[in-house]
Design a protein around this motif. Structure first.
Motif, short mmCIF file in Angstrom:
data_model
loop_
_atom_site.label_atom_id
_atom_site.label_comp_id
_atom_site.label_asym_id
_atom_site.label_seq_id
_atom_site.Cartn_x
_atom_site.Cartn_y
_atom_site.Cartn_z
N ALA A 119 0.84 -1.20 0.00
CA ALA A 119 0.00 0.00 0.00
C ALA A 119 0.88 1.25 0.00
O ALA A 119 2.08 1.18 0.26
CB ALA A 119 -0.90 0.00 1.23
N ALA A 120 0.27 2.37 -0.27
CA ALA A 120 0.99 3.64 -0.13
C ALA A 120 1.34 3.83 1.34
O ALA A 120 0.70 3.25 2.21
CB ALA A 120 0.13 4.79 -0.64
N SER A 121 2.35 4.64 1.61
CA SER A 121 2.83 4.71 2.99
C SER A 121 2.65 6.06 3.66
O SER A 121 2.80 6.17 4.86
CB SER A 121 4.31 4.33 3.03
N THR A 122 2.34 7.08 2.92
CA THR A 122 2.16 8.39 3.55
C THR A 122 0.70 8.55 3.96
O THR A 122 -0.17 7.89 3.39
CB THR A 122 2.53 9.52 2.58
N PRO A 123 0.40 9.40 4.92
CA PRO A 123 -0.99 9.54 5.36
C PRO A 123 -1.95 9.90 4.22
O PRO A 123 -2.97 9.25 4.02
CB PRO A 123 -0.92 10.67 6.40
N VAL A 155 1.89 3.15 -6.47
CA VAL A 155 2.34 3.49 -5.11
C VAL A 155 3.59 4.37 -5.08
O VAL A 155 3.61 5.38 -4.38
CB VAL A 155 2.50 2.21 -4.26
N GLN A 195 4.52 13.26 0.20
CA GLN A 195 5.38 13.27 1.38
C GLN A 195 4.85 14.27 2.42
O GLN A 195 4.56 15.42 2.07
CB GLN A 195 6.81 13.66 0.98
N PRO A 196 4.72 13.84 3.67
CA PRO A 196 4.22 14.76 4.69
C PRO A 196 5.28 15.83 5.01
O PRO A 196 6.46 15.63 4.76
CB PRO A 196 3.98 13.86 5.89
N ALA A 197 4.83 16.95 5.54
CA ALA A 197 5.75 18.01 5.94
C ALA A 197 6.49 17.57 7.19
O ALA A 197 5.88 17.08 8.13
CB ALA A 197 4.98 19.29 6.21
N ASP A 233 3.39 7.90 -3.23
CA ASP A 233 4.22 8.18 -2.06
C ASP A 233 5.09 9.41 -2.29
O ASP A 233 5.25 10.26 -1.42
CB ASP A 233 5.13 6.98 -1.74
N HIS A 234 5.66 9.47 -3.49
CA HIS A 234 6.58 10.58 -3.77
C HIS A 234 5.85 11.91 -3.75
O HIS A 234 6.38 12.91 -3.26
CB HIS A 234 7.24 10.36 -5.13
#
Lengths: 509, 331
Positions: free
Chosen positions: B271-275, B313, B321-323, B317-318
Motif C-alpha cells: 500500500a501507499a505509505s504516507t498519510p 504506489v 510526502q508529509p511536511a 508516495d513521492h
C-alpha cells in the motif's frame, strides 16, 4: 495560569523507571583518589590550562581559561594538587582521548573566595562574561556554552526552562527541582533579564508532581516578594509525559505552539530554551559566586543504591559505580538515558558537565535486541517520529546508499531520539542507519568541498602559470622592443653621426 | 551497542498473528453460512505457502527459520483462500499459493520488497488461467461439507448441487437482460444488504477490521479510503439512475469489499505509505473496483483494482510526502 498546551506529532511512552532513583535526596560523594578534569567540556571549544603540575589549587579556582569567544572555563572541583596534565580517555562512544588536568585532592575541600556579582549594578556584558568564566554550559547533555546562547542579540519573547526530563530512568533534574527550586527559579529570572524575555515558562512532565509543586511554590514566592523582575511572570507548566517532550523543539512546540524547523534556532522565533540544571548553575555562579565544579548525576539500573549524587566533575565513572554497588550480571554501562545514551567503552572515563545519568545495564533490564528482520513498511516508525519524517523511507535510502534521496527526504531533520527503532516490529536499528547515512553525506560533502577547492586551486595555479607566461612574454616582448628601439635609436644616431660626417669613401671596387 | 537501548515488545510475528486473529470472525461466519470446506483450503494453502517460503528462502540462502515463522506467508495464504471460491480444487489452491509466494513475493526480493499484493496477484493469475473454476461459488445456506470436500479433493466436479450465483453475478446477469435493479434484488440470492449469507461474512470481516483499527494494527485511512472510493462512486451512479445501479451499501456488503477494505488494501508492504497517500491509494482501488464490477468483464474487480493501484504506489508516495517538523512554519 492555565496555559494552552500544544502537541507534537509522534513520540512514545516507554516505562519511565523513575521511581528507582527519584526517592532519595541528592547525596554527596566521598572524594576519589584523583579527579580527571577534561579541558573540553562543551560542544564549542574548550579551555587553556593556566596551572602547571605541582600547583596547589583551591576548590572553584579557575584551572583552564576559556579559549576564545566560544570556549568555557574549567575549575578545580576540589582543593588539592595538580598532579598531571595529559590526554585521558573520555566518556565518548568511541573512547576518544582528550586533554585533561588531573587533580589529587587534599581532602580539605577548601573553596576559593566567592566573588558574587552585585546583580543590581552589574551590566549585561559583565553577567555574560561571568557565565563564561564560571564554565556554564547546557546541562541537559548537549553542553552548548550558555554565554553564546544568552549573548546572542535576538529579540526574545519567551524563555523556556526545560524540566521535562523525558528520558526514562533519569531523575537528576527532578531531584534538583524538588530540592533546589528557589535557585532554579532565581537562575531562570537572571537568564530572563539577560535575554529580555517577557515571560518564563518552565515545562515539567506530569510524572514529576513533587517537582511541579516545589517549583510552583518557588515561583510564587519569587513573584510575591521581589519587584526586581519588573513584573515578569514565571509559570510552571505541566506537560504530558511523552518521550521526547524534553527535546528542545518538542518542548517549545508544546509550550508555545511554535515549530522550529531543523535548520533554524529557537532564537529566530523569539524563544530561548535552557535546562533547569543550567538555570541552577547560573544562579550559583552569579548570585553565590560558585563556578561549575559539580553536577547532579543519576546512578541507576542494576545497582544496590540507585539515586542522585552531587558529583565533582572529573569523578571517574568506575568509582561512582563502585559507590552505588554494581550488582552481578551487569554487562555494560550506559551514559545518558536508554533512548539516546551510549555504551561507555571504558569505565575510567570522568563525569563531565553533560553527564546526567549512569545506568548499570544487565541483560535482564536491557535485553539484547532480537535479530533484525526485513522492513514490512508497517509505518509505525512514521507514526512515532516526532520530526515528522518517514523513517522507513530513509531506511531504504540509507541501506541502498541513495544519499541524495535521503537528503531530499529530510534525513537531517532526524534528531536521533530513537522512537522509530523503539517501536519497530522488525527490530531494525534505524538510528544506526541514519547516523551512518548522515556521516556519509557529511563526509561526501566535505570531499566535494575539498575537491572543488582543489579544482579552484588548480585552476588558479594554471591561470597563474598562464598569466606569468603571458607576463614573461610581454616582458620579453617589451624588452625586445626596447632593445630594438635602442638599437634602432643607436642606428639612427650612428646614421645621424654618419650624416654629419662625410660619407666614408667607397671602397674601391 | 547503540541507542536506543530499549525496545517495545513488538515483532513482525505479532503483527501477522493479530491479522490472523482479526480474520477469525469472518472465517467463522464463512463456516457457518457457507460450510467448512473453506477450512480445508485454508489448511492446504497454509501448508503450501509455508513449504514454498521455506524452499525459496533456502534457495536464496536467507535465514529460513526466522522468516518462515514470521507468519507473513500464512497471512498471504489465508487472504488468497478467502478471495477464492472456497470449493476450488486443492491443486488450484496449491498453485495459487505457489504463485503468491514464489512469483509475487520472492521474485521481487521477499517480504517487504514485493510491489504487488501477493494474494491479489495469485487471484488474478488464477482467474485468468482457470476462469470457470474461479467462478464456481458455493451456495449459501447449504453447508454440505462432504460435497464441498469432494469438490476440493478431486473426483468429479458435479458442481450444480452446491454452487450458486453470487450476488454480484446475479445482478450483472439481470442487468444484462435489462431487468430493473429492485426486481433483481428481490430474488432469492439476496439478503438484507448483500448476497444472502455472504453479508454475514462481510460483517465478520468488518468486525475484525474494526479490531485492527482499535489496536492500531492498521491505519484507518486505508479502509476509509476504500469504502469512500467504492461507496462514493456507487452512490453517485445510484443517485443518478437507481434502476440501473445498485446502492453503495449493496456494493460494500457484496463480493470482497469488506475483505479488501480491512485486509487487502491494508497490506503495508504494497500500500501507499504516507498519510495522504494511503487515502488516495485506497480510494483509487475502491473506485477502480466499482468500475470493473459494473462495466468490466469480471463480476468482481477488486484484485485488478488493487494491482493497478500497487503500480501507482511509488508515484503516490513521492507526491504526498508529509511536511517534516517545522516545515510549515513561516519565519
Amino acid at each position: 495560569m492555565i496555559a494552552r498546551l500544544f502537541s507534537f506529532r509522534g513520540g512514545i511512552r516507554p516505562d519511565s523507571h523513575k521511581k528507582e532513583s527519584s526517592g532519595a535526596p541528592i547525596r554527596p560523594v566521598p572524594l576519589p583518589a584523583r579527579l580527571v578534569v577534561p579541558l573540553i567540556q562543551s560542544s564549542r571549544g574548550g579551555a587553556r590550562p593556566i596551572v602547571t603540575v605541582g600547583d596547589k589549587v583551591l576548590k572553584g579556582q579557575c584551572i583552564g581559561e576559556a579559549e576564545g569567544k566560544t570556549g568555557t572555563a574549567i575549575h578545580a572541583p576540589t582543593s588539592g594538587t595538580v598532579s598531571e596534565i595529559g590526554r585521558y580517555p573520555m566518556a565518548h562512544p568511541s573512547g576518544l582521548e582528550s586533554p585533561a588536568i588531573v587533580i589529587t585532592p587534599d581532602g580539605e575541600e577548601r573553596w576559593i573566595a566567592h566573588e558574587p556579582l552585585d546583580l543590581a549594578t552589574a551590566s549585561r556584558d559583565e553577567l555574560i562574561l561571568r557565565i563564561q568564566a564560571s564554565g556554564i554550559v547546557g546541562m541537559g547533555g548537549a553542553t552548548f556554552p550558555s554565554h553564546i546562547k544568552i549573548g546572542k542579540d535576538s529579540t526574545i519573547e519567551t524563555l523556556v526552562i526545560n524540566g521535562a526530563e523525558c528520558e526514562p530512568w533519569i531523575t537528576c533534574d527532578d531531584r534538583l527541582m524538588r530540592e533546589r527550586a528557589a535557585d532554579v527559579v532565581r537562575g531562570a529570572m537572571i537568564l530572563r533579564r539577560l535575554n529580555g524575555a517577557r515571560r518564563v515558562l518552565v515545562g515539567i512532565e506530569d510524572n514529576k508532581p513533587e517537582a511541579i509543586a516545589a517549583m510552583s511554590a518557588a515561583a510564587r514566592a519569587r513573584m510575591d516578594t521581589e519587584d526586581a523582575d519588573g513584573g515578569a511572570r514565571i509559570d510552571i507548566v505541566t506537560v504530558p509525559t511523552r518521550y521526547p517532550a524534553g527535546g528542545e523543539r518538542q518542548l517549545v512546540r508544546v509550550l508555545t505552539g511554535i515549530e522550529i524547523p531543523a535548520n533554524r534556532i529557537a532564537g529566530d522565533f523569539g524563544v530561548q530554551c535552557f535546562n533547569a540544571g543550567t538555570a541552577h548553575a547560573v544562579c550559583r555562579a552569579l548570585v553565590h559566586g560558585e563556578a561549575m565544579v559539580a553536577r547532579i548525576v543519576t546512578v541507576t539500573g542494576d545497582v544496590e543504591r540507585p539515586g542522585n549524587y552531587e558529583v565533582p566533575l572529573g569523578f571517574p565513572v568506575a568509582d561512582l559505580l563502585a559507590l552505588c554497588g554494581v550488582r552481578p550480571g551487569v554487562d555494560r554501562v550506559l551514559m545518558g538515558g536508554p533512548m539516546m545514551g551510549f555504551t561507555l567503552p571504558k569505565l575510567d572515563a570522568p563525569i563531565t558537565k553533560g553527564s546526567n545519568c549512569i545506568i548499570a545495564a544487565s541483560p535482564g533490564l536491557f535485553p539484547p535486541a532480537p535479530p533484525e528482520q526485513p522492513c514490512i513498511r508497517c509505518g509505525r516508525c512514521a507514526r512515532a517520529c516526532p520530526a515528522g519524517i518517514q523513517p522507513f523511507d530513509l531506511y531504504w535510502f540509507s541501506r541502498s546508499r541513495n544519499f541524495d534521496k535521503a537528503g531530499e527526504y529530510h534525513i537531517f531533520d532526524c534528531i536521533e531520539c530513537g522512537c522509530c527503532a523503539y517501536v519497530c516490529p522488525a527490530h531494525i536499528p534505524l538510528v544506526d542507519y541514519f547516523r551512518f547515512a548522515k556521516s556519509e553525506i557529511r563526509a561526501r560533502d566535505e570531499e566535494r568541498r575539498a575537491a572543488s577547492q582543489a579544482r579552484a586551486r588548480f585552476e588558479f595555479h594554471t591561470f597563474r602559470l598562464e598569466r606569468e607566461k603571458a607576463e614573461k612574454a610581454a616582458r620579453l616582448a617589451a624588452k625586445a622592443a626596447e632593445t630594438r628601439a635602442s638599437l634602432s635609436a643607436a642606428a639612427k644616431a650612428d646614421a645621424a653621426e654618419q650624416n654629419v660626417a662625410p660619407p666614408p669613401p667607397k671602397p674601391p671596387t | 551497542m547503540t541507542s536506543p537501548h530499549i525496545r517495545q515488545p513488538a515483532s513482525v510475528q505479532r503483527v501477522m498473528l493479530t491479522v490472523l486473529l482479526a480474520l477469525a470472525p469472518g472465517i467463522a461466519a464463512y463456516v457457518w453460512q457457507i460450510g467448512a470446506g473453506i477450512l480445508v483450503n485454508l489448511a492446504i494453502a497454509t501448508a503450501a505457502a509455508l513449504a514454498a517460503e521455506a524452499l525459496v528462502l533456502k534457495l536464496r540462502a536467507r535465514p529460513v527459520a526466522l522468516t518462515v515463522t514470521d507468519g507473513s506467508a500464512v497471512v498471504t495464504a489465508w487472504l488468497m483462500v478467502l478471495a477464492f471460491p472456497s470449493i476450488v480444487p486443492w491443486w488450484l489452491t496449491v498453485l495459487g499459493a505457489l504463485f503468491a509466494i514464489v512469483a509475487a513475493k520472492h521474485l521481487y526480493g521477499g517480504i517487504g520488497q514485493n510491489p504487488f499484493n501477493p494474494a491479489m496477484a495469485a487471484y488474478c493469475a488464477m482467474i485468468v488461467a482457470y476462469p470457470a473454476l474461479m467462478s464456481q461459488w458455493p451456495a449459501a445456506g447449504q453447508g454440505d461439507f462432504a460435497a464441498q470436500l469432494q469438490l476440493i479433493l478431486g473426483g468429479s466436479r458435479e458442481v450444480d448441487a452446491v454452487t450458486g450465483a453470487t450476488a454480484l453475478d446475479t445482478l450483472r446477469t439481470g442487468l444484462r437482460n435489462h431487468a430493473d435493479v429492485n426486481t433483481i434484488l428481490a430474488t432469492g440470492a439476496f439478503g438484507f444488504v448483500g448476497g444472502r449469507g455472504w453479508e454475514w461474512i462481510a460483517a465478520g470481516y468488518l468486525a475484525g477490521g474494526l479490531f485492527l483499527i482499535a489496536t492500531r494494527s492498521i491505519d484507518w485511512r486505508l479502509p476509509l479510503g476504500f469504502i469512500a472510493g467504492m461507496g462514493g462512486t456507487a452512490c453517485l451512479f445510484w443517485l443518478a439512475a437507481p434502476e440501473r445501479f445498485a446502492s453503495p451499501l449493496f456494493h460494500l456488503a457484496s463480493g470482497g469489499a469488506m475483505l479488501a477494505s480491512f485486509f487487502i488494501v491494508t497490506d503495508p508492504v504494497t500500500a501507499a505509505s504516507t498519510p495522504r497517500g494511503k487515502l488516495i491509494f485506497a480510494a483509487g482501488a475502491g473506485i477502480i473496483a466499482w468500475f470493473v464490477r459494473v462495466f468490466g468483464a469480471y463480476p468482481e474487480g477488486i484484485a485488478f483494482a488493487v494491482l493497478l493501484m500497487n503500480i501507482c504506489v511509488p508515484l503516490i508516495d513521492h507526491k504526498t510526502q508529509p511536511a517534516a517538523f517545522g516545515q510549515r512554519t513561516r519565519p
